[in-house]
Write an enzyme that holds these catalytic residues in place. Structure first.
Site, short mmCIF file in Angstrom:
data_model
loop_
_atom_site.label_atom_id
_atom_site.label_comp_id
_atom_site.label_asym_id
_atom_site.label_seq_id
_atom_site.Cartn_x
_atom_site.Cartn_y
_atom_site.Cartn_z
N TRP A 10 2.69 1.58 -3.33
CA TRP A 10 1.77 1.94 -4.41
C TRP A 10 1.65 3.46 -4.54
O TRP A 10 1.49 4.00 -5.63
CB TRP A 10 0.38 1.33 -4.13
N HIS A 11 1.75 4.16 -3.39
CA HIS A 11 1.55 5.61 -3.42
C HIS A 11 2.69 6.38 -4.04
O HIS A 11 2.56 7.56 -4.33
CB HIS A 11 1.27 6.14 -2.01
N GLY A 12 3.82 5.72 -4.22
CA GLY A 12 4.92 6.42 -4.87
C GLY A 12 6.21 5.66 -4.74
O GLY A 12 6.40 4.89 -3.80
N THR B 183 0.84 -1.20 0.00
CA THR B 183 0.00 0.00 0.00
C THR B 183 0.87 1.25 0.00
O THR B 183 0.64 2.19 -0.76
CB THR B 183 -0.92 0.02 1.23
#
Lengths: 457, 380
Positions: free
Chosen positions: A319-321, A316
């Site tokens: 995934w954001h960066g 997670t």
């Protein structure tokens, strides 16, 4: 193109909706497809090819899996290859330079970085298309025989670049046929305006404070200003992200699609566990559905549960960066969620005030980790928050931002919604919508600061 | 929404109907209204609707200009911009577009920390001093928020300009041919005495602020200060400057520009354009009234004064702060060559060789000196 732009509001909307509503049912998908290509191509024409490639590969994988339903091994091979392709694309375009940097740092090699920019929305549409092939493989949905329909699903402009992540099975029927009702259009427009105002009036306005602290220098700010700044980013990311989701959901309704809710007043949560049930719901459900449960979830004993949680939260965050701060941010939540699972939830239940306070602080600190990419700066900033630093800078910034942040707090805590729901007079609601729209246009007409925060997602 | 049941449908979606109608009307107005070419208030050309072209689509420039076009040619843009300014006021914001409203109608820019260019520009000045064997005078003018500290809203972080200017000046103290001119005290005293040394709505100093600084220049150069009290002072009213262009307050207090009747023999811009005066009176009619001084900013220009009693010459390398100060210097020099590196395409090295021995005055305001990316040209 982004929703919060005059180009979208005064060019794309009138032209697209006129065409979309006028054409007969069977042309609605092609029209939506073509306009979505224009929408995406306006910002990133070269990466259109990538989406087309993704559509083609996943489409044929679907057809093949459908044809090979007798031959399990072959079917699985097709499935695995397709998933490898999807994840491979995401890995390459989003993470390659991150890997190169870290390999260089670790081994002293001097591999040169690849000259690519992150294709807009790739994290969102990759997850969407994966939901299709995975559900197909598991027999939860049937293969889409029309490449146009599958393509329309994937490239559909409302949720293409910033979510919500709409799993295929949710909209597969609507892709075949959808009734567009005026009541739904009205509701869609209202939701769109609330989203637009969230983004343009609240997120941009409040976010300027956070942006400014970067230039003031984290080392120069007082303790109080550090907290005010962190709170400002906390509000900004919510209104920005939720604003985009609402705009997408609203447009979806206007088109005849029912997209899932993405944010459910997350800042009213009384634990981090609850926060993640309310924040970016479509992403957490995606991870639960396609990673956590397939890994065994919590059904394989305590240790495996925590290992699974670790994997999910690592992913997670990542995934954001493509940055260590995002991984740290994910693992920070892994720790808090585990603690809550272990014992904290029993304490939190006893005092709601304590629970809210703890959750608030935990979330605000998490956003500092999220917003600052440099590890040293994260420590510096959090250090500023948790040590005593005097200064009168708070006087200026509080004076400047108190009203707009108070409005932001009232909205994010659900008070404004309660008030709105109490109003029964449709003319008042109509007037509110029109006024919010006009003021949003005013802020776009004279925009100093209108960032797109998800270019790293 | 279309079809037989249209009116019934519209009744079920009134907001949608109104706003959809609004977007359609706006689109028609975009297409029907004549496009604005030049914005006086913003002092720039506005993007026109780009022509459809494949090359532009390929490299994205078409989309980019189209996006800018929709912003800059928005119908009723003035109305919307004012609406935003008013809304910001209702939210009790003290700033708009990074311009801060302080006490007594004074607007300020925000400057927190030294810019990337500051050190480079300092190095350029050092090198220039070493390369040029002649008297060099350097004046870095503080900006209004430094001098009018008391009028800046409490708590607004700001760079300590005085510290940086003092530090830079003391770094240079070993250079014998360089004379630094510190105008801080002069401007502070002038302001404390109740005189207006900076404009309220513009980033420049006033003519009076410039005059005080002129006094310090004379002191440093060892020349006699001309008293301008016997000259006639003229006024240009209703001046709204660059700060107001960004802040866009509907309630801004306009400034008044003062200028003295100072006669000259000749003023030549870029070697071709000739004028018989220092001021462009046509500029007093437009938004950017400050541009009347020296007719605006140009790469190179030359003043021949009426001071026939002297042969003294001076080269001024400057930004726009100098424009309202240079008129005073015509009382001391017969010929003044003015260089604005931002617009100068020629070689300064060659010019310096031609003008052997002529003293140089370098005049910049701190905020610009902190950011300007053209100062390196003084070495080229």
């Amino acid at each position: 193109m982004i929703f919060s732009s005059l180009l979208f509001l005064f060019w794309f909307i009138p032209i697209f909706f006129t065409v979309y509503y006028l054409v007969p049912q069977r042309y609605k998908n092609p029209v939506l497809f073509i306009f979505s290509v224009i929408f995406y191509g306006f910002g990133e024409p070269k990466y259109l090819l990538l989406i087309f490639l993704s559509i083609t590969v996943n489409y044929f994988a679907g057809i093949l899996m459908d044809k090979t339903s007798e031959n399990k091994a072959l079917r699985t091979t097709v499935f695995v290859l397709c998933i490898v392709f999807d994840i491979g694309m995401l890995m390459f375009f989003k993470y390659i330079n991150f890997f190169i940097e870290n390999i260089n740092a670790l081994t002293g090699l001097k591999l040169s970085a690849v000259n690519i920019t992150l294709p807009l929305g790739i994290s969102f549409y990759t997850f969407q298309i994966m939901s299709y092939v995975i559900d197909l493989y598991r027999g939860k949905t049937v293969a889409q025989k029309s490449i146009l329909k599958l393509g329309t699903y994937l490239i559909m402009f409302p949720q293409l670049i910033a979510g919500p992540i709409v799993v295929y099975s949710r909209v597969s029927d609507a892709l075949d046929e959808r009734r567009i009702k005026p009541e739904e259009i009205e509701e869609g427009v209202r939701i769109f305006i609330i989203g637009l105002a969230s983004k343009v009036l609240l997120a941009n306005n409040i976010g300027m404070l956070w942006e400014e602290l970067k230039t003031v220098g984290y080392g120069n700010i007082s303790t109080l200003l550090a907290w005010l700044g962190a709170l400002s980013f906390t509000l900004q990311i919510y209104f920005d992200f939720n604003g985009y989701s609402l705009m997408a959901i609203g447009i979806g309704k206007m088109l005849g699609f029912e997209f899932p809710l993405n944010f459910d007043l997350p800042y009213t949560s009384a634990s981090v566990t609850e926060f993640w049930r309310r924040w970016h719901i479509t992403l957490s459900s995606w991870f639960r559905e396609y990673v956590y449960i397939p890994l065994g979830g919590n059904r394989k004993g305590r240790l495996r549960t925590y290992i699974n949680l670790f994997i999910v939260w690592f992913l997670t965050g990542f995934w954001h960066g493509a940055g260590w701060n995002f991984i740290l941010w994910g693992l920070y939540f892994f720790v808090l969620l585990s603690l809550e699972k272990l014992f904290l939830k029993n304490i939190l239940i006893k005092s709601r005030i304590f629970a809210r306070l703890y959750t608030g602080i935990a979330v605000i600190v998490s956003w500092v980790i999220f917003a600052i990419t440099d590890m040293g700066d994260i420590l510096k900033y959090i250090g500023r928050m948790f040590s005593i630093n005097t200064g009168n800078d708070i006087v200026y910034y509080l004076g400047n931002y108190a009203v707009v942040m108070a409005i932001g707090c009232a909205v994010s805590l659900g008070y404004v919604k309660k008030l709105y729901d109490k109003v029964n007079n449709r003319y008042i609601k109509m007037a509110a919508g029109v006024i919010l729209f006009v003021i949003s246009v005013a802020y776009l007409a004279d925009e100093g600061y209108n960032p797109f925060l998800y270019f790293r997602f | 929404m279309k079809g037989k049941k249209l009116s019934g449908n519209i009744k079920s979606c009134p907001t949608a109907a109104i706003l959809f109608g609004f977007t359609v009307v706006m689109l028609i107005l975009y297409l029907a209204l004549p496009q604005t070419e030049f914005s006086d208030a913003e002092n720039r050309y506005l993007t026109q609707r780009p022509r459809f072209n494949l090359a532009g689509i390929k490299d994205g420039s078409y989309m980019e200009s189209f996006d800018n076009y929709t912003k800059e040619q928005l119908p009723f843009r003035e109305f919307f911009v004012k609406l935003k300014a008013v809304s910001e006021m209702i939210l009790l914001k003290k700033e708009n577009n990074n311009i801060v409203l302080g006490k007594d109608g004074y607007m300020f820019e925000k400057l927190f920390s030294p810019g990337k260019r500051l050190e480079k520009n300092e190095e350029c000045i050092k090198k220039f001093t070493e390369d040029n064997d002649r008297e060099i005078y350097l004046l870095i003018a503080p900006n209004s928020f430094e001098i009018l500290k008391e009028k800046v809203p409490e708590g607004l972080p700001r760079i300590d300009e005085k510290k940086y200017i003092d530090g830079f000046y003391s770094d240079l103290s070993s250079k014998e041919n360089l004379h630094t001119i510190d105008v801080y005290d002069e401007l502070r005293t002038g302001s404390k005495a109740g005189k207006q040394v900076f404009y309220k709505t513009d980033h420049h100093w006033t003519t009076f602020g410039a005059y005080l600084s002129y006094g310090k220049i004379c002191e440093s150069m060892g020349i006699e200060k001309e008293e301008y009290t016997d000259h006639k002072v003229n006024l240009v009213n209703d001046f709204y400057g660059t700060y107001q262009a960004k802040y866009k307050s509907p309630f801004a207090v306009p400034d008044t520009i003062e200028y003295y009747d100072i006669k000259i023999e000749d003023y030549v811009i870029n070697g071709t354009e000739e004028h018989k005066g220092l001021y462009d009176m046509e500029k007093t009619e437009i938004y950017d009234k400050y541009a009347m001084f020296l007719w605006g900013n140009y790469g190179i220009s030359e003043i021949i004064s009426e001071k026939t009693s002297t042969k003294d010459e001076l080269i001024v390398i400057k930004d726009s702060y100098a424009n309202c100060l240079i008129p005073f210097l015509t009382g001391n020099f017969r010929r003044i060559v003015i260089i604005d590196p931002r617009y100068y395409g020629g070689s300064l090295k060659e010019l310096m060789e031609k003008e052997k021995g002529t003293p140089v005055l370098i005049l910049y305001n701190f905020s610009n000196f902190n950011e300007d990316s053209n100062i390196y040209k003084i070495l080229k």
